[in-house]
Scaffold this motif. Structure first.
Motif, PDB file in Angstrom:
ATOM      1  N   ASP A  20       0.651  -1.274  -0.008  1.00  0.00           N
ATOM      2  CA  ASP A  20       0.028   0.156   0.010  1.00  0.00           C
ATOM      3  C   ASP A  20       0.805   1.308   0.010  1.00  0.00           C
ATOM      4  O   ASP A  20       0.428   2.153  -0.817  1.00  0.00           O
ATOM      5  N   GLY A  21       2.143   1.277   0.692  1.00  0.00           N
ATOM      6  CA  GLY A  21       2.841   2.260   0.860  1.00  0.00           C
ATOM      7  C   GLY A  21       3.378   2.975  -0.643  1.00  0.00           C
ATOM      8  O   GLY A  21       3.345   3.881  -1.040  1.00  0.00           O
ATOM      9  N   GLY A  22       3.740   1.910  -1.335  1.00  0.00           N
ATOM     10  CA  GLY A  22       4.252   2.021  -2.741  1.00  0.00           C
ATOM     11  C   GLY A  22       3.150   2.244  -3.649  1.00  0.00           C
ATOM     12  O   GLY A  22       3.355   3.383  -4.449  1.00  0.00           O
ATOM     13  N   ARG A  23       1.974   1.889  -3.518  1.00  0.00           N
ATOM     14  CA  ARG A  23       0.811   2.444  -4.263  1.00  0.00           C
ATOM     15  C   ARG A  23       0.364   3.888  -3.907  1.00  0.00           C
ATOM     16  O   ARG A  23      -0.185   4.846  -4.614  1.00  0.00           O
ATOM     17  N   ARG A  24       0.526   3.961  -2.663  1.00  0.00           N
ATOM     18  CA  ARG A  24       0.301   5.618  -2.026  1.00  0.00           C
ATOM     19  C   ARG A  24       1.130   6.392  -2.837  1.00  0.00           C
ATOM     20  O   ARG A  24       0.845   7.695  -3.281  1.00  0.00           O
ATOM     21  N   ASP A  25       2.417   6.180  -2.542  1.00  0.00           N
ATOM     22  CA  ASP A  25       3.399   7.157  -3.222  1.00  0.00           C
ATOM     23  C   ASP A  25       3.269   7.308  -4.606  1.00  0.00           C
ATOM     24  O   ASP A  25       3.424   8.430  -5.121  1.00  0.00           O
ATOM     25  N   LEU A  26       2.875   5.826  -5.512  1.00  0.00           N
ATOM     26  CA  LEU A  26       2.754   6.082  -6.980  1.00  0.00           C
ATOM     27  C   LEU A  26       1.526   7.087  -7.200  1.00  0.00           C
ATOM     28  O   LEU A  26       1.667   8.084  -8.055  1.00  0.00           O
ATOM     29  N   ARG A  27       0.312   7.278  -6.401  1.00  0.00           N
ATOM     30  CA  ARG A  27      -0.605   7.981  -6.673  1.00  0.00           C
ATOM     31  C   ARG A  27      -0.286   9.476  -6.246  1.00  0.00           C
ATOM     32  O   ARG A  27      -0.753  10.105  -7.133  1.00  0.00           O
TER      33      ARG A  27
END
Length: 428
Positions: free
Chosen positions: A20-27
């Motif tokens: 989730d952290g990586g997806r949040r950063d990507l968003r």
């Protein structure tokens, strides 16, 4: 020295970069990039209107603004590539670029508010925004490694497609917003798009790091520039692509120079319909940016996408000079000749990034992309002169055919020359 692969700069098991952290950063990264692109495009779209409607600029003044936009890539692009490849904290550089752009736009807004805005101000703003563009285009793809995304190619596709849609919307609403708000309020409102981008970058949780350089250490700027040129020269596909890019940009600029005269005067397209195909074309191009990573994920090599996409884009441009036979057929020719090159071109851009990362490595990314950008800008400048000359001498339909022929010739030569396999070693 062995060829590096497309891998993240940080360890894959870092919990701050996974899930989730990586997806949040990507968003966050995507939102920030879309906001920055929207702001730059909105300002660029409104500059011409402001120059003509508010400042009374003529052809000479407008040419000054256009030339100013080419100076960063022509004069500083290769040097910037060397310096940007040295950047170990790309996020800090991207934030700085956003803040510089915001300051330049704010300065023009304040100048407009006190009735001090001039064409020279607009030319200076164009220089700043295009310089910032070099920094952003060189760093934001490579910065994906630091975010620890699971599939960098799909992430690039999302970024590129979102950028294209953002540019399309900004180009569509730029003139109406400028007319409604006036120059001062437009510029001051545009400042917030850069601040949004900077804030999104500041909120990223992944470490602001980049893969360590694999060479022996920092050398002189001229040496590193020569190394970048040498990498392109020794890589068969990239050296052929550079030659193709020059000829293709020359041809595309020549076609663009003659396009309006051909469509409005030669085939009689109504003025109200002139910009309509651009909306469709942008949506199709965004679809290409999204679909290309799926092809790569299925195992299609990036160089295969490149070598099929470029000839397809060149063939698509040949539809334009065939336009005629009534407004519906002219519109169809416009859509096909605009949308299909964008579709294949978007896929090619994704594939080109894949070739650079897979076969060369991230440490040369900025040098290669800025060199290619300088080649493209120089060719486009010459292409505008070519288009005006052949269009005047042969008529615009024949002039466009000449440019289409150059584009097709370049694509055929690229395919014939670049079919050799990827080299095992291409770096110094």
């Amino acid at each position: 020295m062995s060829v590096t692969t497309d891998r993240p700069a940080t360890a894959p098991d870092n919990p701050r970069n996974a899930g989730d952290g990586g997806r949040r950063d990507l968003r966050l990264f995507l939102v920030g990039q879309v906001a920055s692109v929207f702001g730059t495009t909105l300002t660029s779209a409104a500059v011409s209107l402001i120059a003509v409607a508010w400042l009374g600029a003529g052809a000479r003044e407008m040419s000054l603004i256009v030339v100013a936009g080419t100076l960063p890539a022509l004069l500083f692009g290769p040097l910037c590539g060397v310096l940007l490849d040295r950047v170990r904290r790309p996020r800090r550089a991207l934030i700085t670029a956003d803040l510089v752009a915001a300051a330049a736009v704010a300065a023009c807004g304040l100048a407009a508010a006190v009735d001090a805005l001039t064409v020279a101000w607009l030319a200076g703003l164009t220089v700043v925004l295009n310089s910032v563009g070099i920094v952003v285009e060189s760093l934001y793809f490579s910065h994906l490694h630091a975010l620890g995304v699971d599939d960098p190619r799909t992430a690039r596709g999302k970024l590129q497609s979102s950028e294209m849609l953002s540019r399309s919307v900004a180009n569509t609403v730029g003139a109406p917003i400028a007319a409604a708000l006036g120059a001062a309020l437009l510029f001051l409102a545009d400042v917030f798009t850069y601040l949004i981008s900077a804030c999104c970058l500041m909120l990223l949780k992944a470490p602001d790091t980049r893969a360590p350089r694999e060479d022996t250490g920092r050398t002189g700027v001229l040496r590193e520039f020569r190394d970048g040129v040498g990498v392109i020269r020794r890589h068969p596909l990239l050296s052929a692509f550079t030659a193709y890019l020059f000829l293709s940009a020359l041809a595309t600029s020549g076609i663009t120079t003659q396009r309006a005269v051909f469509l409005l005067d030669t085939v009689g397209l109504p003025v109200a319909l002139y910009t309509l195909p651009a909306v469709v074309a942008t949506a199709v191009g965004a679809a290409g940016a999204l679909y290309a990573p799926r092809l790569l994920a299925r195992g299609v090599p990036p160089r295969t996408v490149l070598l099929w996409g470029l000839p397809a884009a060149a063939v698509s441009t040949a539809v334009l000079p065939l336009a005629g036979g009534g407004t519906p057929l002219v519109l169809l020719a416009m859509v096909l000749s605009t949308a299909l090159p964008l579709l294949f071109g978007a896929a090619v851009n994704i594939a080109l990034v894949g070739v650079i990362n897979d076969e060369i490595g991230d440490q040369y990314f900025a040098r290669i992309t800025t060199l290619l950008g300088s080649v493209s800008t120089l060719a486009a400048t010459l292409g505008a002169l070519l288009g005006g000359s052949v269009g005047t001498a042969l008529g615009v339909r024949s002039g466009i055919w000449v440019c289409v022929g150059i584009d097709l010739f370049a694509a055929v030569v690229l395919v014939l020359v670049a079919r050799r396999p990827a080299p095992e070693e291409v770096r110094p």
